[in-house]
Design an enzyme around this catalytic site. Structure first.
Site, PDB file in Angstrom:
ATOM      1  N   THR A  72      56.307  53.147  69.670  1.00 47.16           N
ATOM      2  CA  THR A  72      55.991  52.092  68.712  1.00 47.16           C
ATOM      3  C   THR A  72      55.358  52.708  67.473  1.00 47.16           C
ATOM      4  OG1 THR A  72      55.779  50.379  70.399  1.00 47.16           O
ATOM      5  CG2 THR A  72      54.618  49.999  68.338  1.00 47.16           C
ATOM      6  N   LEU A  73      55.826  52.259  66.314  1.00 44.30           N
ATOM      7  CA  LEU A  73      55.328  52.725  65.022  1.00 44.30           C
ATOM      8  C   LEU A  73      54.410  51.657  64.434  1.00 44.30           C
ATOM      9  CD1 LEU A  73      58.813  53.832  63.649  1.00 44.30           C
ATOM     10  CD2 LEU A  73      57.097  55.305  64.722  1.00 44.30           C
ATOM     11  N   GLU A  74      53.313  52.074  63.840  1.00 49.37           N
ATOM     12  CA  GLU A  74      52.375  51.168  63.180  1.00 49.37           C
ATOM     13  C   GLU A  74      52.558  51.379  61.687  1.00 49.37           C
ATOM     14  OE1 GLU A  74      49.132  53.111  64.897  1.00 49.37           O
ATOM     15  OE2 GLU A  74      49.170  51.964  66.752  1.00 49.37           O
ATOM     16  N   ASP A 106      51.280  60.761  75.577  1.00 47.12           N
ATOM     17  CA  ASP A 106      50.832  61.459  76.784  1.00 47.12           C
ATOM     18  C   ASP A 106      51.975  62.102  77.555  1.00 47.12           C
ATOM     19  OD1 ASP A 106      47.974  61.205  77.088  1.00 47.12           O
ATOM     20  OD2 ASP A 106      48.275  59.050  77.328  1.00 47.12           O
ATOM     21  N   LYS A 144      56.515  61.416  57.690  1.00 48.83           N
ATOM     22  CA  LYS A 144      57.289  62.317  56.836  1.00 48.83           C
ATOM     23  C   LYS A 144      56.610  62.351  55.473  1.00 48.83           C
ATOM     24  CE  LYS A 144      60.760  63.944  57.658  1.00 48.83           C
ATOM     25  NZ  LYS A 144      60.978  65.306  58.165  1.00 48.83           N
ATOM     26  N   SER A 201      57.719  62.984  52.536  1.00 46.26           N
ATOM     27  CA  SER A 201      58.454  62.296  51.464  1.00 46.26           C
ATOM     28  C   SER A 201      58.210  60.792  51.493  1.00 46.26           C
ATOM     29  CB  SER A 201      59.949  62.576  51.584  1.00 46.26           C
ATOM     30  OG  SER A 201      60.200  63.945  51.387  1.00 46.26           O
ATOM     31  N   LEU A 202      58.050  60.211  52.678  1.00 44.73           N
ATOM     32  CA  LEU A 202      57.777  58.778  52.778  1.00 44.73           C
ATOM     33  C   LEU A 202      56.314  58.475  52.477  1.00 44.73           C
ATOM     34  CD1 LEU A 202      59.890  57.889  55.947  1.00 44.73           C
ATOM     35  CD2 LEU A 202      60.482  57.533  53.533  1.00 44.73           C
ATOM     36  N   GLY A 203      55.420  59.348  52.908  1.00 42.32           N
ATOM     37  CA  GLY A 203      54.008  59.186  52.591  1.00 42.32           C
ATOM     38  C   GLY A 203      53.764  59.185  51.093  1.00 42.32           C
ATOM     39  N   TYR A 254      51.050  60.013  82.412  1.00 35.87           N
ATOM     40  CA  TYR A 254      51.293  58.635  82.001  1.00 35.87           C
ATOM     41  C   TYR A 254      52.406  58.055  82.866  1.00 35.87           C
ATOM     42  CZ  TYR A 254      51.329  54.666  78.848  1.00 35.87           C
ATOM     43  OH  TYR A 254      51.208  53.406  78.314  1.00 35.87           O
TER      44      TYR A 254
END
EC number: 3.5.4.30
Length: 191
Positions: free
Chosen positions: A127-129, A119, A101, A103-105, A162
């Site tokens: 999963t978020l990094e 996929d 997003k 705004s968060l960046g 996948y």
């Protein structure tokens, strides 16, 4: 081709894109906002001398659950794994991309380091990094918008989507932030 809000809603109605729980208010002009869950994987830096993608390192990360209405504090320079609150399931001819997003960046929060592609045929939590590149800690509130999914129609259904096992399906059905399983099909060309 990137699909529009109208087509996203149609694909959700026909269950070719499944987001659970689904909130129609999250649909944007060409994406769907996703929220962050309350589970995080923190790196235990003292367990190993280094990270080796070819080796299983089961104690490299530990799972933490945020309790009650508390935020998770992501410190400057810190990298953790999080996950979407929503479970995402895609038809065999639809792929998705996770984007941050804006705004968060602008606050210094990176939502994914490299793995933003999802996929066709995938089903599970994404999963978020998460990285904090700001100079101050960032509060991550469970349930807050954390990113957006853009959806693409393939020219035809994937021959081996996948989860079919043909190309691997290490993260199919994952719940919460899932540690790397790179050792399961580590490939290295001798050069």
């Amino acid at each position: 081709m990137l699909i529009s809000d109208r087509d996203i809603r149609a694909e959700i109605d026909s269950q070719r894109i499944v987001l659970e729980p689904y909130d129609p208010a999250m649909v944007q002009p060409s994406s769907v906002d996703v929220r962050i869950d309350r589970f995080f994987r923190l790196f235990d830096n003292h367990k190993y001398a280094h990270i080796d993608p070819a080796e299983e390192q089961p104690e490299l990360t530990r799972l933490v659950e945020v309790e009650g209405d508390e935020p998770f504090i992501l410190h400057p320079g810190e990298f953790v794994l999080g996950s979407t609150y929503e479970t995402v399931s895609l038809a065999d001819d639809i792929a998705a991309r996770l984007e941050g997003k804006s705004s968060l960046g602008r606050l210094g929060l990176l939502t994914h380091s490299t793995a933003g592609f999802i996929d066709p045929g995938f089903s599970g939590h994404v999963t978020l990094e998460l990285s904090n590149v700001a100079t101050l800690p960032i509060k991550l509130w469970p349930g807050m918008k954390i990113g957006q999914l853009c959806f693409f129609r393939l020219t035809s259904s994937a021959e081996h989507p996948y989860g079919s096992g043909e190309y691997g399906n290490r993260y199919q059905g994952q719940r919460g932030p899932t540690a790397s399983r790179s050792h399961q099909n580590f490939h290295r060309t001798s050069i």
